[in-house]
Every structure is written in C-alpha cells, then in structure tokens.
Design a protein around this motif. Structure first.
Motif: not given
Lengths: 169, 169
Positions: B138-139, B141-143, B145-146, B150, B157-158
């Motif tokens: 999840l982290i 994937e979030g990284l 995509q963001t 950013h 953040s990751a």
DNA sequence: GCACAGGTAGAGGGATCATTCTACATCGTC
DNA sequence: GACGATGTAGAATGATCCCTCTACCTGTGC
C-alpha cells in the motif's frame, strides 16, 4: 446537462477510456449524437465532463459529515473509500486512468492535480492533521490501488497506517 | 527478442497504451513490421511482452541488494522507487495503466496480480516484515501514484510511513 | 392554430489503424 | 559460391471511428 455527464462517467468507469466509441457514449448518455456534441463538442470534452462530474460526486461521498473524533474520522474515511471502490469502480482511480490513457493532454493533467490537491486538503482538514496532507493522500492512493486486489484487507491496512501516522505526529 | 520487448516497453511508457500505432511500435522496437508480428502476433501481445520485460527490470532495480538493516532497507526501497519513477516513467504504474486501458483483458489483469504479489512478497522479505506485505505494498503504491505530483516529498512521506509501520509492529 | 427553439434518428465523409501480403536483401553454413 | 532461413520495406485491405449534416419530430408561448 448533469444527466449527460453522469452517463458519460458511467461509461468511462465501466469500459475505460479507450474502448467506448462515441456511439456507446451516446447510448450511455441517453441523448442523440447531436445533443451530445452540443454540450461536449469533442470526445476529449466528453472525458473532461465525466471527470468533472466524478470529482464532485467523490468529494461529496467520501468527505461529507465525517465524525469529529480523529481516529473515527480516519477509519470512516478508509471505509468510505472502500465503499466507493465497491460500488463505483472496479479498478483504480479514474483520474489516473484518464491521464494514463492520454499522457499528452495537459488539460487532463491539470484536472488530476486539482482533484488530488483537494482530496489531500480535505483529508487533512477532516482529521485535523494539518501539514500531513501528503501522508494522508499517499495512504488513500495506496488504498485505491490495492483495493481491487485485496478488498477488506486493503481497508484494514489503510486504517492501520492511518493510526500509525497519528502516533508519530 | 529482448531488444523488441525493450523498445516496446519504452514506447508504451512514453506514449501510453492507446496512442502509439503499430508503426510507432515498430520504430521503437527497431525491427520490421514482419519481424515484430512474428514475435508478437497482435498488438495485445506487444503490450504483454512490454510488461513482462518491465516486470523483470523493476524487480531487479528496486529489490536487488538492499541493505540488511530494516530501517535502512525501507529507506533505500522508497528511494529506489523514487529513482525508478524519475528515470523510467513520468506517471504512475505502467501495469495499472495497461489494465485501465483495457479493463476487459483478463490476461493483463493476471499479469498485474502476479506483479503486485511479487512486489509485496519481496518488500516483506527485504525488510523482515513478514505478514506486512499488504501494508508495504500500500505504501509503495501510494508512493508510485503521488510521486508525479510531489516528487521528493512523496518519497519522504513513504519513508515516514514505513518507519511508523515498524513502530507499531 | 402556429412559429420556433431544441430535440431525435441515422446516414456519410474522411481519416486512421491493425493486420496481411508481396518483393527484395542479407548472412551464416556447408 | 550457392542456398535457405530470416530480415527489411512498404503497399493493400478491411474495418472502425470521430465528427458533420440532413430530415423529421415535439412541446411551449402567444
């Protein structure tokens, strides 16, 4: 016309951005080809109208009237995103999908940026985690991307990470 | 032929999956149309070949020889994903983009599932966080995509979320 | 009763695209 | 040095697609 935008959104969400022909979109919108082209003069405009509509619906459904308590708000947020995925889309984020389908379209990229920016801001505001918008957005993006494969386990993971984020703040 | 797959991957990564015509793909692959169709008998097969190639390259570049220390491994992991985004793709995950472009293609969906499963397993193994594969995925994937919006702030953040995950484990 | 604004149905143009096929070149092997 | 496998270049085909345009219909205000 919101009826047209709503139909377009449904068509793109169900079939992706490449597959549906303008005639498919006409059927989904429930109007004639002439009327469809009156409100959205090109296929690109149809994509744009669908995403504008989805943007408003997403914000309303995910962020309206969240609990005041921080942990409760975080949990509710993750559950609502899970619920949104369940009923509204079978796979991933429609905005990212649109940009991926047309990487050269600057207008689409701007819309994506605006959408994600507002999601981050609202998430930070709703949880009282000012300055943690990027962390929250990263979790939400991760949830959106992993949900199709892991369903409830993805929601649980997002909640866990949300709590962990609170603990180190 | 790996030269063909490599060229196809570059073309799809740069132009998305809808835009490049088979003639564009031929130019990117650096062979004739006849040879291209010999190894990949349809455009869908070209997509598939490109993703297979990317899968191997991604695993090698992101997971090979990570530090043994847990925190150092996590930080390095996030930095490598950021570096991958920087040099290899301007926007998001190519596997998700492929599935979004052709939501009906079951073969593509299976490939996505395999890719993400292997990423989660390798991330859990490299950080010694057995059973936390979904959280790590999840982290990541979030990284992914963001990051386009950013950049370094997404990597930071990751890393922060990775540390938070270790603390609650 | 009528004019008109705005709708529907659907055919057609012009362009693009995936795929196949023909004709010719090259290179390693014997 | 000849041959067969394998490559290149590129035209032809058949289908699809976006968009425009014509012809006809419907409901509302006066």
């Amino acid at each position: 016309m919101t009826k047209i935008a709503s139909g377009l959104e449904r068509a793109f969400a169900g079939q992706g951005f490449a597959e549906p022909s303008v005639e498919d979109l006409r059927d989904a919108a429930g109007v004639s080809l002439r009327t469809l082209y009156k409100y959205t003069p090109s296929r690109d405009d149809m994509v744009h109208a669908a995403l504008e509509h989805r943007h408003r619906r997403y914000l309303e459904r995910v962020f309206d009237a969240l609990p005041a308590d921080r942990i409760a708000a975080l949990d509710a947020l993750m559950e609502r995103v899970g619920g949104w995925m369940e009923t509204e889309t079978s796979h991933g984020c429609l905005f990212h999908a649109a940009v991926a389908a047309a990487p050269g379209d600057a207008r689409l990229r701007a819309l994506l940026e605006r959408h994600k920016g507002e999601v981050a801001a609202r998430a930070a505001a709703a949880t009282g985690l000012a300055g943690r918008g990027i962390d929250l957005l990263l979790i939400l993006e991760g949830l959106t991307q992993t949900w199709p494969l892991h369903r409830d386990a993805a929601v649980a993971s997002a909640k866990r990470l949300g709590r962990a984020l609170v603990e180190i703040t």
